[in-house]
Design an enzyme around this catalytic site. Structure first.
Site, PDB file in Angstrom:
ATOM      1  N   GLN A 166      -3.795  -1.234   9.968  1.00 36.73           N
ATOM      2  CA  GLN A 166      -3.818  -2.598   9.412  1.00 36.73           C
ATOM      3  C   GLN A 166      -4.380  -3.586  10.441  1.00 36.73           C
ATOM      4  O   GLN A 166      -3.957  -3.610  11.594  1.00 36.73           O
ATOM      5  CB  GLN A 166      -2.384  -2.992   9.001  1.00 36.73           C
ATOM      6  CG  GLN A 166      -2.265  -4.351   8.348  1.00 36.73           C
ATOM      7  CD  GLN A 166      -2.999  -4.466   7.018  1.00 36.73           C
ATOM      8  OE1 GLN A 166      -2.943  -3.583   6.174  1.00 36.73           O
ATOM      9  NE2 GLN A 166      -3.703  -5.574   6.832  1.00 36.73           N
ATOM     10  N   LYS A 191       0.843  -1.201   0.000  1.00 31.05           N
ATOM     11  CA  LYS A 191       0.000   0.000   0.000  1.00 31.05           C
ATOM     12  C   LYS A 191       0.879   1.253   0.000  1.00 31.05           C
ATOM     13  O   LYS A 191       0.622   2.190  -0.757  1.00 31.05           O
ATOM     14  CB  LYS A 191      -0.922   0.001   1.232  1.00 31.05           C
ATOM     15  CG  LYS A 191      -2.048  -1.020   1.132  1.00 31.05           C
ATOM     16  CD  LYS A 191      -2.786  -1.182   2.453  1.00 31.05           C
ATOM     17  CE  LYS A 191      -3.708  -2.383   2.424  1.00 31.05           C
ATOM     18  NZ  LYS A 191      -4.256  -2.737   3.740  1.00 31.05           N
ATOM     19  N   ASP A 222     -10.309   3.190   4.829  1.00 31.30           N
ATOM     20  CA  ASP A 222     -10.773   1.798   4.813  1.00 31.30           C
ATOM     21  C   ASP A 222     -12.305   1.734   4.839  1.00 31.30           C
ATOM     22  O   ASP A 222     -12.881   0.677   4.594  1.00 31.30           O
ATOM     23  CB  ASP A 222     -10.221   1.031   6.027  1.00 31.30           C
ATOM     24  CG  ASP A 222      -9.054   0.133   5.654  1.00 31.30           C
ATOM     25  OD1 ASP A 222      -8.946  -0.242   4.470  1.00 31.30           O
ATOM     26  OD2 ASP A 222      -8.258  -0.200   6.550  1.00 31.30           O
TER      27      ASP A 222
END
Ligand code: NAD
Length: 294
Positions: A98, A54, A121
């Protein structure tokens, strides 16, 4: 019949190039460089790979990446304090924590601390609620990528029978919402669904997001259907190595389906592309400029 293979890698590459162009235009117009903060707690090997991928994608798109790596025994209060600092940092437009987080940390509490405007997200209840009520929202990246892959085959999805296997907050539920927004007739199947093969055979569009290696067999698929395989499962491979397979038995399925995504090289690269797309969108929203239609 042999299915068309939906090349997620190529479609993601194309999208990433467009995002880079739009990010450069934003920077030229406003002086703003979109920035993504990626927070990793501990050293789970799969998470480390995702975070590296990412961060690299962000930099490749001409954006800034702020990487925060914390030890596995980080207390929850410390992680929340970091998220609050990132919420207040004007150079940070997107925040990504994460998952999974270590057991001493309540993941929901951390995710709910993220400013919904920086929640790339799309896991914050404000964004989930906005998506469910049809308001502009930051939408989870994997479902965004799945819909784009389906649209690479069928540009208009209206009226199609869509079956989503899996009802997680990360994939299944937001995917179902997006498909409703595309005017599909949506069925969400899960671990308690009766006669799952028969439910799947109704689908023009079949999405598998379960986490069970090759569970979906060829005879679960309606001939000509489009199959999007979200699953990432590690199984024993040759010479003591592991290999990745999806939730769909690919060889069987591709003999019946009209189009299918491979694993790897399908949904995974699109998820990454949509992380940077959401970072660009968050930066545009913060600046009060319209996000480009990519
Ligand atoms: P999860 O474990 O949170 O949810 C799995 C869902 O599958 C649950 O809703 C459950 O009801 C359903 N399920 C379990 N067993 C079932 C069965 N026998 N029949 C029908 N439904 C069943 O998982 P998740 O986070 O949604 O992820 C699903 C898969 O997608 C995993 O393999 C994960 O690694 C993968 N994934 C891939 C990406 C990507 O970028 N490619 C991103 C996120 C998740």
């Amino acid at each position: 019949m042999t299915a068309r293979i939906i090349d997620g890698k190529a479609i993601a590459q194309d999208l990433r190039a467009k995002i880079a162009g739009a990010a450069a235009a934003l920077t030229q117009k406003t002086g703003i460089v979109p920035g993504l903060a990626v927070v990793l707690v501990g050293s789970d090997p799969a998470s480390e790979v995702y975070v590296r991928t990412k961060s690299k994608a962000v930099v490749d798109a001409g954006m800034r990446s702020f990487d925060h790596k914390l030890p596995a025994d980080t207390p929850e209060t410390e992680l929340i304090a970091l998220v609050e600092r990132l919420n207040a940092d004007p150079a940070v437009h997107g925040i990504l924590v994460q998952l999974p987080l270590p057991p001493q940390i309540d993941a929901a509490r951390v995710l709910h601390t993220i400013d919904p405007g920086k929640d790339v997200d799309g896991f914050h209840p404000v964004n989930a609620g906005r998506l469910a009520t049809g308001l502009p929202a930051l939408v989870p990246c994997t479902p965004l990528g799945c819909v784009r892959l389906a649209k690479a085959v069928h540009p208009a999805l209206a009226g199609m029978e869509a079956v989503v296997i899996g009802r997680s907050n990360i994939v299944g539920k937001p995917l179902a919402q997006l498909l409703l927004g595309e005017n599909c007739t949506v069925t969400v199947a899960h671990s308690k669904t009766r006669d799952l093969p028969a439910v799947c055979r109704r689908a023009d569009l079949l999405f598998a997001a379960v986490g069970r290696a090759e569970m979906v067999r060829g005879d679960w698929i309606r001939p000509g259907a489009t199959v999007i395989d979200v699953g990432i499962n590690r199984v024993p491979g040759e010479a003591g190595k592991t290999r990745l397979v999806g939730d769909v038995a690919f060889a069987e399925a591709s003999a019946v389906a009209g189009a299918i995504t491979p694993v790897p090289g399908g949904v995974g690269p699109m998820t990454i592309a949509c992380v940077i797309l959401n970072t660009l969108r968050a930066a545009c929203a913060k600046q009060g400029v319209a996000a480009p239609d990519l």
